[in-house]
Design a protein around this motif. Structure first.
Motif, PDB file in Angstrom:
ATOM      1  N   UNK A 154       0.931  -1.117  -0.018  1.00 31.27           N
ATOM      2  CA  UNK A 154      -0.050  -0.003  -0.023  1.00 31.27           C
ATOM      3  C   UNK A 154       0.792   1.227  -0.069  1.00 31.27           C
ATOM      4  N   UNK A 155       2.008   1.169   0.687  1.00 36.37           N
ATOM      5  CA  UNK A 155       2.812   2.346   0.668  1.00 36.37           C
ATOM      6  C   UNK A 155       3.447   2.691  -0.669  1.00 36.37           C
ATOM      7  N   UNK A 156       3.822   1.521  -1.433  1.00 41.58           N
ATOM      8  CA  UNK A 156       4.177   1.884  -2.818  1.00 41.58           C
ATOM      9  C   UNK A 156       3.228   2.497  -3.725  1.00 41.58           C
ATOM     10  N   UNK A 157       1.824   2.036  -3.477  1.00 45.30           N
ATOM     11  CA  UNK A 157       0.763   2.616  -4.352  1.00 45.30           C
ATOM     12  C   UNK A 157       0.557   4.134  -3.959  1.00 45.30           C
ATOM     13  N   UNK A 158       0.679   4.074  -2.625  1.00 45.45           N
ATOM     14  CA  UNK A 158       0.408   5.561  -2.223  1.00 45.45           C
ATOM     15  C   UNK A 158       1.543   6.605  -2.990  1.00 45.45           C
ATOM     16  N   UNK A 159       3.029   6.171  -3.068  1.00 42.69           N
ATOM     17  CA  UNK A 159       3.795   6.912  -3.927  1.00 42.69           C
ATOM     18  C   UNK A 159       3.348   6.996  -4.976  1.00 42.69           C
ATOM     19  N   UNK A 160       3.084   6.030  -5.650  1.00 44.90           N
ATOM     20  CA  UNK A 160       2.910   6.096  -7.235  1.00 44.90           C
ATOM     21  C   UNK A 160       1.750   6.934  -7.558  1.00 44.90           C
ATOM     22  N   UNK A 161       0.640   7.183  -6.554  1.00 50.03           N
ATOM     23  CA  UNK A 161      -0.417   8.095  -6.901  1.00 50.03           C
ATOM     24  C   UNK A 161       0.082   9.480  -6.533  1.00 50.03           C
ATOM     25  N   UNK A 162       1.275   9.853  -6.111  1.00 52.45           N
ATOM     26  CA  UNK A 162       1.792  11.191  -5.981  1.00 52.45           C
ATOM     27  C   UNK A 162       2.620  11.700  -6.949  1.00 52.45           C
ATOM     28  N   UNK A 163       3.010  10.662  -7.936  1.00 51.04           N
ATOM     29  CA  UNK A 163       3.821  11.282  -8.794  1.00 51.04           C
ATOM     30  C   UNK A 163       3.220  12.219 -10.040  1.00 51.04           C
ATOM     31  N   UNK A 164       3.905  12.632 -11.002  1.00 50.51           N
ATOM     32  CA  UNK A 164       3.339  13.446 -12.023  1.00 50.51           C
ATOM     33  C   UNK A 164       2.323  12.670 -12.867  1.00 50.51           C
ATOM     34  N   UNK A 165       2.040  11.295 -12.980  1.00 49.17           N
ATOM     35  CA  UNK A 165       1.151  10.720 -13.649  1.00 49.17           C
ATOM     36  C   UNK A 165       0.161  10.162 -12.760  1.00 49.17           C
ATOM     37  N   UNK A 166      -0.250  10.897 -11.725  1.00 48.38           N
ATOM     38  CA  UNK A 166      -0.973  10.230 -10.680  1.00 48.38           C
ATOM     39  C   UNK A 166      -2.404  10.281 -11.149  1.00 48.38           C
ATOM     40  N   UNK A 167      -2.899  10.997 -11.883  1.00 45.98           N
ATOM     41  CA  UNK A 167      -4.515  10.780 -12.633  1.00 45.98           C
ATOM     42  C   UNK A 167      -4.354   9.368 -13.310  1.00 45.98           C
ATOM     43  N   UNK A 168      -3.251   9.234 -14.253  1.00 47.17           N
ATOM     44  CA  UNK A 168      -3.414   8.028 -15.044  1.00 47.17           C
ATOM     45  C   UNK A 168      -3.183   6.885 -13.951  1.00 47.17           C
ATOM     46  N   UNK A 169      -2.374   6.858 -13.068  1.00 50.03           N
ATOM     47  CA  UNK A 169      -2.467   5.765 -12.233  1.00 50.03           C
ATOM     48  C   UNK A 169      -3.632   5.477 -11.435  1.00 50.03           C
ATOM     49  N   UNK A 212      -8.551   5.581  -3.040  1.00 49.35           N
ATOM     50  CA  UNK A 212      -7.316   6.017  -3.549  1.00 49.35           C
ATOM     51  C   UNK A 212      -7.293   7.690  -2.708  1.00 49.35           C
ATOM     52  N   UNK A 213      -8.438   7.911  -2.055  1.00 51.77           N
ATOM     53  CA  UNK A 213      -8.141   9.309  -1.478  1.00 51.77           C
ATOM     54  C   UNK A 213      -7.445   9.196  -0.415  1.00 51.77           C
ATOM     55  N   UNK A 214      -7.671   7.849   0.397  1.00 52.86           N
ATOM     56  CA  UNK A 214      -6.896   7.711   1.804  1.00 52.86           C
ATOM     57  C   UNK A 214      -5.374   7.682   1.337  1.00 52.86           C
ATOM     58  N   UNK A 215      -5.130   6.841   0.337  1.00 52.57           N
ATOM     59  CA  UNK A 215      -3.761   6.651  -0.018  1.00 52.57           C
ATOM     60  C   UNK A 215      -3.020   7.885  -0.507  1.00 52.57           C
ATOM     61  N   UNK A 216      -3.655   8.843  -1.159  1.00 47.63           N
ATOM     62  CA  UNK A 216      -3.097  10.003  -1.586  1.00 47.63           C
ATOM     63  C   UNK A 216      -2.903  10.837  -0.023  1.00 47.63           C
ATOM     64  N   UNK A 217      -3.833  10.817   0.651  1.00 47.64           N
ATOM     65  CA  UNK A 217      -3.736  11.511   2.080  1.00 47.64           C
ATOM     66  C   UNK A 217      -2.379  10.818   2.852  1.00 47.64           C
ATOM     67  N   UNK A 218      -2.165   9.674   2.813  1.00 50.04           N
ATOM     68  CA  UNK A 218      -1.251   9.061   3.411  1.00 50.04           C
ATOM     69  C   UNK A 218       0.122   9.597   2.718  1.00 50.04           C
TER      70      UNK A 218
END
Length: 152
Positions: A46-61, A101-107
């Protein structure tokens, strides 16, 4: 972002875990301890997914992760990944996936200072126990509808 990276970091066991531990029924002895251990095991993924969701392509991710979550739920209840979810099942899963997804982005925004376990404790058992029966009902109804069409 290649789909393979997202697929490797998707906690594929979460739908079955969710349905097994949150059923809206009585809580068995040892339930909290088992949930805590399982959440700790899922935390690195889940930590890796959280980080993936905060990069430049987060909308696509986010779009890919949401689609993968829907496929996981469909597969868990026998609908099949090749079948698009619609109706009530889609509405419920959109709500669940968007919340996750919102909770992961928050983390990620908080530098992972909020653990998966803390989030689960804040929401459980009320929210998961309320959602699990709804998910089961709508996805089983969806699977039944698809089965009727396939066998007609």
């Amino acid at each position: 972002m290649p789909d393979a990276v997202i697929d490797r970091n998707l906690p594929k066991q979460l739908p079955s875990f969710f349905l097994r531990y949150f059923t809206g029924g009585q809580t068995p002895a040892g339930h909290d301890h088992e949930v805590t251990l399982a959440l700790r095991a899922f935390q690195p993924i889940i930590n890796r997914l959280c980080l993936l969701l905060t990069n430049a392509s987060s909308l696509l991710v986010a779009r890919r992760v949401k689609g993968a979550v829907m496929e996981l739920w469909a597969a868990e209840l026998g609908v099949g990944a090749e079948t698009a979810l619609a109706g009530d099942a889609r509405i419920v899963l959109e709500c669940v996936a968007s919340g996750i997804l919102g909770l992961m982005a928050y983390r990620a925004e908080t530098g992972m200072r909020v653990s998966v376990e803390e989030i689960a404790k804040a929401l459980a058992p009320a929210l998961p126990d309320a959602l699990a029966p709804i998910l089961k009902r709508v996805l089983e109804a969806e699977a039944g509808s698809i089965s009727e069409v396939v066998h007609a």
